[in-house]
Design an enzyme around this catalytic site. Structure first.
Site, PDB file in Angstrom:
ATOM      1  N   ILE A  55       0.900  -0.969   0.054  1.00 48.07           N
ATOM      2  CA  ILE A  55       0.066   0.067   0.049  1.00 48.07           C
ATOM      3  C   ILE A  55       0.697   1.449   0.021  1.00 48.07           C
ATOM      4  CG2 ILE A  55      -1.778   1.116   1.211  1.00 48.07           C
ATOM      5  CD1 ILE A  55      -2.871  -1.374   0.030  1.00 48.07           C
ATOM      6  N   ASP A  57       3.991   1.537  -1.145  1.00 45.50           N
ATOM      7  CA  ASP A  57       4.460   1.686  -2.417  1.00 45.50           C
ATOM      8  C   ASP A  57       3.428   2.270  -3.625  1.00 45.50           C
ATOM      9  OD1 ASP A  57       6.945   0.495  -1.459  1.00 45.50           O
ATOM     10  OD2 ASP A  57       6.474  -1.444  -2.134  1.00 45.50           O
ATOM     11  N   SER A 102      18.642   4.448  -0.473  1.00 47.09           N
ATOM     12  CA  SER A 102      17.822   3.489  -0.781  1.00 47.09           C
ATOM     13  C   SER A 102      17.368   3.101  -2.235  1.00 47.09           C
ATOM     14  CB  SER A 102      16.426   3.824  -0.072  1.00 47.09           C
ATOM     15  OG  SER A 102      15.823   4.986  -0.552  1.00 47.09           O
ATOM     16  N   GLU A 135      21.148  -9.786  -7.013  1.00 49.02           N
ATOM     17  CA  GLU A 135      21.270 -10.438  -5.843  1.00 49.02           C
ATOM     18  C   GLU A 135      19.737 -10.193  -5.301  1.00 49.02           C
ATOM     19  OE1 GLU A 135      24.130  -8.021  -3.377  1.00 49.02           O
ATOM     20  OE2 GLU A 135      25.047  -7.321  -5.338  1.00 49.02           O
ATOM     21  N   LYS A 137      17.073  -9.494  -2.834  1.00 51.72           N
ATOM     22  CA  LYS A 137      16.976  -8.564  -1.819  1.00 51.72           C
ATOM     23  C   LYS A 137      16.260  -9.176  -0.310  1.00 51.72           C
ATOM     24  CE  LYS A 137      14.660  -3.890  -1.335  1.00 51.72           C
ATOM     25  NZ  LYS A 137      14.156  -4.322  -0.299  1.00 51.72           N
ATOM     26  N   ASP A 139      14.911  -9.625   3.190  1.00 50.43           N
ATOM     27  CA  ASP A 139      13.831  -8.750   4.085  1.00 50.43           C
ATOM     28  C   ASP A 139      14.312  -8.630   5.486  1.00 50.43           C
ATOM     29  OD1 ASP A 139      11.532  -7.409   4.353  1.00 50.43           O
ATOM     30  OD2 ASP A 139      10.251  -9.159   4.601  1.00 50.43           O
ATOM     31  N   ARG A 158      20.495   2.183   9.181  1.00 47.69           N
ATOM     32  CA  ARG A 158      20.403   3.116   8.114  1.00 47.69           C
ATOM     33  C   ARG A 158      19.900   4.814   8.596  1.00 47.69           C
ATOM     34  NH1 ARG A 158      17.596   4.620   3.516  1.00 47.69           N
ATOM     35  NH2 ARG A 158      15.763   3.521   4.334  1.00 47.69           N
ATOM     36  N   TYR A 247      26.859  -6.931   1.600  1.00 48.28           N
ATOM     37  CA  TYR A 247      26.368  -7.042   0.164  1.00 48.28           C
ATOM     38  C   TYR A 247      27.452  -5.534  -0.259  1.00 48.28           C
ATOM     39  CZ  TYR A 247      22.807  -3.660   1.757  1.00 48.28           C
ATOM     40  OH  TYR A 247      22.107  -2.700   2.344  1.00 48.28           O
ATOM     41  N   LYS A 333      10.625  -5.692  -7.165  1.00 51.69           N
ATOM     42  CA  LYS A 333       9.841  -6.320  -6.187  1.00 51.69           C
ATOM     43  C   LYS A 333       9.114  -7.458  -6.676  1.00 51.69           C
ATOM     44  CE  LYS A 333       9.949  -4.594  -2.398  1.00 51.69           C
ATOM     45  NZ  LYS A 333       9.333  -3.391  -2.002  1.00 51.69           N
ATOM     46  N   CYS A 427     -17.845 -17.604  26.394  1.00 47.18           N
ATOM     47  CA  CYS A 427     -16.967 -18.412  25.313  1.00 47.18           C
ATOM     48  C   CYS A 427     -18.009 -19.050  24.283  1.00 47.18           C
ATOM     49  CB  CYS A 427     -16.635 -19.505  26.134  1.00 47.18           C
ATOM     50  SG  CYS A 427     -15.750 -21.009  25.277  1.00 47.18           S
ATOM     51  N   CYS A 430     -18.885 -22.891  25.185  1.00 40.51           N
ATOM     52  CA  CYS A 430     -19.473 -23.473  26.314  1.00 40.51           C
ATOM     53  C   CYS A 430     -20.504 -22.561  26.966  1.00 40.51           C
ATOM     54  CB  CYS A 430     -18.444 -24.181  27.235  1.00 40.51           C
ATOM     55  SG  CYS A 430     -17.285 -22.886  28.164  1.00 40.51           S
ATOM     56  N   CYS A 445     -11.119 -18.801  28.100  1.00 38.70           N
ATOM     57  CA  CYS A 445     -12.115 -19.513  28.804  1.00 38.70           C
ATOM     58  C   CYS A 445     -11.412 -20.454  29.842  1.00 38.70           C
ATOM     59  CB  CYS A 445     -13.074 -20.313  27.577  1.00 38.70           C
ATOM     60  SG  CYS A 445     -14.124 -21.625  28.449  1.00 38.70           S
ATOM     61  N   CYS A 450     -14.831 -27.276  28.728  1.00 36.93           N
ATOM     62  CA  CYS A 450     -15.407 -26.714  27.574  1.00 36.93           C
ATOM     63  C   CYS A 450     -14.898 -27.534  26.471  1.00 36.93           C
ATOM     64  CB  CYS A 450     -14.693 -25.278  27.463  1.00 36.93           C
ATOM     65  SG  CYS A 450     -14.954 -24.445  25.761  1.00 36.93           S
TER      66      CYS A 450
END
Length: 687
Positions: A55, A57, A102, A135, A137, A139, A158, A247, A333, A427, A430, A445, A450
């Site tokens: 979102i 992006d 970036s 390479e 990327k 996460d 960073r 890297y 991406k 619950c 039950c 609960c 139950c």
């Protein structure tokens, strides 16, 4: 004229109202900047994302397109003019000697072609055969490591690309980051860039432990890595076993290509990703991208795309940078692992410990190759944070094999008549009132009869790591509980083949198979039985650890809180949960019935002649946070190892504690691997 003021006092002029569509565009531009500023602050400073990456992006791209259409509207404080967010105030700030940029993002082959067209306009020369290097990327969280004369001096996040957060003590716990470069001729000063990340198995285990404690799960491995590195206690960081891929370098080295840079980093003792590949053109880049888009789920770490770089460093230097990104690199991406769906209802699941987990029923959305119609909402606290209404449009995330979860409500799309949702006060299984303590976020609960709790206890008892009872669980457990034939796991061993065969859709063969599986489960070991009992916070590994020290249920029951806590890997929370469970009268009655049914509630532990440290010599230096020297020595010897007095070339590991002395220096000089206390415990198989 309407004015948009920049952070440094300069102003960008926005149009007067009524000039074609510019008034609408100007309003949208302001909205986008405000949304992106809030999202960046929540992500980079607070570590509490309010918006899915995809979102963000999309909104960022929309803002970028508007500013390209109206360049006179660009202001210095626009998110497109920034490299990143401000560093957290909980850590000291440190200036990067050379900025960290970036990467711009690409989402399809057309974006990649546009990027190539842009940089080729600035490069009149011939193109080399090894034009690009690809390479994965990773996460995770970008780090900058500063070395002087080969020694790690400081490490930082960073941050905003110019200034980061100084987290040297935490980074020193990452074992794939060398404290000294493995070279006899190190540069006087050098910056190493790379990505710290949480391996997928470690991430899943961490989230499971957090959920068992009633804490909210981390949204993804990147958030978990960021949260870990911002811990103020390095011991917590060490326990979470972060990893690191190097890297790049800042500047100043006499290298010719990115491929050569990766090779040098590996020679210096860094871990580099083994899947990099040189490509002659965009066609080869696309093939690399397509291969890893399919194979990425097989990796033990998260990757959200491919970093495509011009391989020749001379070309990189010539092309240079924009204000925020290198012209010579881009991130292609992978397809989104988040999507938007509508909440059509909420069901509540009851777990084996009584925890209520709300699950949103959704209109179908395809994520990571599968169609998703359900997503967890975690707990009442999370529902309140989301301000969830039935009929809401929501962002749903699924990374790897993680259960899909609702991560954001798109409140601006909410129907006017959408009712708010609240977790029930009773619950759903039950009808008994549920409770929530101040100590945890989970709602429970507490009725041990139950049906939902009993059913999940049976599923757990029959699971592969517990009693491994084939044919029991799911619909079979549901049926047995609904008929009232089974109210505890001990009732399973009163079932007969004839009684089971009388059930609709079972038949003689199914009944015989289940009775056989139940008979076989009587031979399962005491550690498996202990795990199957479902004591809170006691996973399979903890159960094996307890069984090593307490060879019977009677011994566990008689153990004091101090004796339990004395075991390496057993903290006060686990110890108290174990003591409470075994002190309960109904649980004691359950154990008696299981023993009468022939289950193994004890064993004769045999001292191992071999172990994970068999034949290895370890040296201890400094004060360990939890273990005394005799305890650490006993731990090593139980795993088959020996404790040496001095560090030599035959030393396998040096276990490092606080105020370590000459032995640490000797180990670093000889290149002997270093272990923290937590890593020693894990390696010895006792944690």
């Amino acid at each position: 004229m309407a004015q948009a003021s920049g952070m440094d006092g300069r102003q960008g002029t926005l149009p007067l109202a009524g000039a074609h569509n510019s008034q609408r565009d100007a309003k949208r531009l302001r909205e986008l900047r405000e949304l992106l500023h809030k999202a960046a602050h929540a992500y980079y400073v607070l570590d509490r994302p309010i918006m899915a990456d995809e979102i963000y992006d999309q909104l960022y791209q929309e803002l970028l397109d508007l500013e390209r259409q109206y360049p006179e509207w660009i202001t210095p404080d626009s998110p497109t003019q920034r490299v990143g967010g401000a560093p957290s105030q909980e850590f000291l700030s440190i200036a990067h000697p050379t900025p960290l940029y970036s990467l711009d993002n690409a989402f399809d082959p057309a974006d990649m072609q546009s990027w190539q067209d842009r940089w080729q306009k600035l490069w009149p020369g011939e193109l080399p055969a090894d034009l690009y290097i690809c390479e994965l990327k990773i996460d995770g969280l970008a780090l900058n490591l500063f070395y002087e004369q080969g020694m790690l001096v400081w490490a930082a996040t960073r941050g905003d690309g110019v200034t980061g957060e100084e987290i040297t003590a935490n980074v020193r716990t990452i074992r794939t980051i060398p404290l000294r470069l493995q070279t006899s001729q190190p540069p006087a000063q050098v910056e190493i860039r790379g990505e710290a990340f949480l391996p997928q198995p470690v991430f899943l285990q961490l989230n499971q432990e957090r959920q068992e404690r009633g804490e909210p799960a981390f949204a993804n491995p990147r958030n978990a890595a960021a949260g870990t590195l911002r811990q103020l206690d390095p011991r917590i960081v060490a326990q979470r076993r972060l990893d690191f891929f190097a890297y790049g370098v800042g500047s100043g080295l006499d290298l010719t290509s990115q491929q050569e840079t990766l090779k040098l980093l590996s020679q210096w003792g860094f871990r580099t990703n083994s899947h990099s590949q040189v490509c002659p053109d965009l066609s080869a880049v696309q093939k690399y991208y397509q291969i890893w888009d399919k194979k990425r789920q097989e990796l033990p770490y998260g990757t959200d795309g491919v970093a495509v770089k011009i391989n020749a460093l001379a070309m990189q230097a010539e092309l240079g940078f924009t204000q925020k990104s290198p012209r010579w690199a881009i991130a292609w991406k992978f397809p989104a692992e988040t999507g938007v769906a509508t909440v059509v209802g909420v069901t509540v699941q009851v777990g084996r410990t009584g925890v209520l987990t709300p699950v949103a029923a959704l209109t179908p959305v395809r994520l990571a190759g599968t169609q998703v119609t359900r997503a967890t909402l975690h707990n009442a606290q999370r529902i309140d944070e989301l301000n969830l209404h039935i009929g809401d449009r929501v962002v749903v995330r699924k990374a790897g094999d993680i259960i899909p979860e609702v991560v954001q409500v798109l409140g601006e799309l909410r129907p006017g008549d959408a009712p708010a949702y609240y977790l029930p006060s009773h619950c759903p299984e039950c009808g008994e009132p549920v409770v929530q303590t101040e100590q945890e976020a989970a709602t429970r609960c507490v009725n041990r009869r139950c049906p939902g709790i009993v059913r999940e206890q049976i599923n757990h008892w029959a699971s592969r790591d517990a009693l491994d009872i084939r044919g029991l669980g799911g619909k079979a457990a549901q049926k047995l509980v609904s008929l009232g034939w089974v109210t505890t796991v001990a009732d399973l061993y009163d079932l007969t083949e004839a009684r089971l065969a009388s059930l609709e859709r079972w038949g003689a063969k199914s009944a015989a198979n289940l009775i056989t599986a139940l008979d076989q489960s009587r031979q399962q070991s005491w550690p498996r039985v202990l795990y199957g009992l479902g004591v809170r916070h006691v996973g399979a590994g903890t159960a094996a650890l307890l069984a090593t020290h307490f060879p019977s249920a009677t011994a566990v029951q008689a153990a004091s809180l101090e004796e339990l806590c004395a075991i390496v890997g057993i903290g006060p929370e686990i110890a108290q949960a174990v003591q409470v469970w075994f002190a309960d009268a109904e649980n004691q009655a359950l154990l008696a019935r299981l023993q009468q049914a022939g289950l193994q509630l004890s064993h004769d532990p045999v001292a191992p002649t071999t172990g994970t440290l068999s034949g290895k010599i370890l040296v201890l230096t400094g004060s360990l946070p939890n273990l005394t020297r005799p305890q650490a020595k006993a731990l090593i010897e139980r795993a088959g190892g020996k404790v040496g007095a001095s560090v030599t070339s035959r030393t396998a590991y040096v276990v490092v504690g606080a105020e370590a002395g000459a032995k640490l220096e000797r180990a670093v000089a000889l290149g002997v691997p270093l272990l923290s206390e937590a890593e020693l415990v894990a390696l010895a198989g006792e944690g």
